[in-house]
Design an enzyme around this catalytic site. Sequence first.
Site, PDB file in Angstrom:
ATOM      1  CG  ASN A  57      18.010  19.727  23.945  1.00 48.12           C
ATOM      2  OD1 ASN A  57      18.376  19.002  23.034  1.00 48.12           O
ATOM      3  ND2 ASN A  57      18.829  20.552  24.572  1.00 48.12           N
ATOM      4  CB  THR A  58      11.646  21.202  25.743  1.00 53.80           C
ATOM      5  OG1 THR A  58      12.559  20.737  26.730  1.00 53.80           O
ATOM      6  CG2 THR A  58      10.226  20.837  26.167  1.00 53.80           C
ATOM      7  CG  ASN A  59       8.328  23.189  23.618  1.00 54.04           C
ATOM      8  OD1 ASN A  59       7.609  22.267  23.254  1.00 54.04           O
ATOM      9  ND2 ASN A  59       8.344  23.629  24.870  1.00 54.04           N
TER      10      ASN A  59
ATOM     11  N   GLY B 243      26.050  26.967  22.755  1.00 53.09           N
ATOM     12  CA  GLY B 243      24.632  26.917  22.438  1.00 53.09           C
ATOM     13  C   GLY B 243      24.159  28.202  21.781  1.00 53.09           C
ATOM     14  CB  ALA B 244      22.404  28.821  18.575  1.00 55.30           C
ATOM     15  CG  ASP B 245      19.913  28.118  23.777  1.00 58.32           C
ATOM     16  OD1 ASP B 245      21.124  27.847  23.614  1.00 58.32           O
ATOM     17  OD2 ASP B 245      19.177  27.457  24.535  1.00 58.32           O
TER      18      ASP B 245
ATOM     19  CB  THR C  59       6.134  11.060  49.284  1.00 59.43           C
ATOM     20  OG1 THR C  59       6.233  10.107  50.334  1.00 59.43           O
ATOM     21  CG2 THR C  59       7.210  10.790  48.247  1.00 59.43           C
TER      22      THR C  59
END
Length: 258
Positions: free
Chosen positions: A9-11, A109-111, A187
């Site tokens: 989903n990212t790369n 998921g294939a990964d 913070t």
Amino acid sequence: MLLAINANNTNVKFSVYDGAKSVGDWRIKTEAGRTADQYVVWLNQLMTMKGLSLKSIDAAIIATVVPQSLFHLNMLCESHLGTKPLVVGDPTVKLGIEVKMDIPMSTVGADRLANAVGGHMTYDGKPLIVVDFGTATTFDVVDQDGNYIGGAIAPGIVLSVEILHSATAMLPRIVVERPGHVIGKSTTEAMQSGIFWGYVGLVEGMVRRISDEFGGPLDVVATGGLAPLFHGQTPVITYLDPDITMRGLVEIYRRNSQ
């Protein structure tokens, strides 16, 4: 040579293998609408810089959790590289392991399946938990026979940071890193502590609960972009292995080419 593609989903990661040896790997941000023509121009430039040629690629394998990208990646392989790729999750592709799930294999998921194959072949048939620190943080359980028996999925670290920032009025966007103190004095430090040590606690708690349910100890393999940040920070992580997914893809290709 083999082109292995892992689209998350990212790369999207591309690795070229000469036998079992990686001779080049590159990443590009995942965009579901990126066309085969765009992929091939980008890939050709990077391969040329490595002294490699697209013409040397005669086989390909794809794992993707982004269904919209599969068409374009297939077109890249078939139209530009002249090879029909294997697609992990396709019923015709042999994994060499059992997937002991209550849902069809194509929906896992294939990964995660590639991680199971890569882990079993690398770590001497030990039962494993593969923790993948990606867009989601996944826990995948592999038994001593290499079978994928299930796991757990939690929100990814970067996703959690973004939601924390976007859903609150006064919390800033932070860099994920190990804080100097558990008790934050600002913070930013407080957020870093909550994210970092919170995920350490998540990993430790999940590993303990999974091991109890499995009925015995499991070695833990950490992979994914943020895995190096957590390796060495908790004794439950046994190995750091950034290449486990691609190694699994190469092995799946080998099992289907015999």
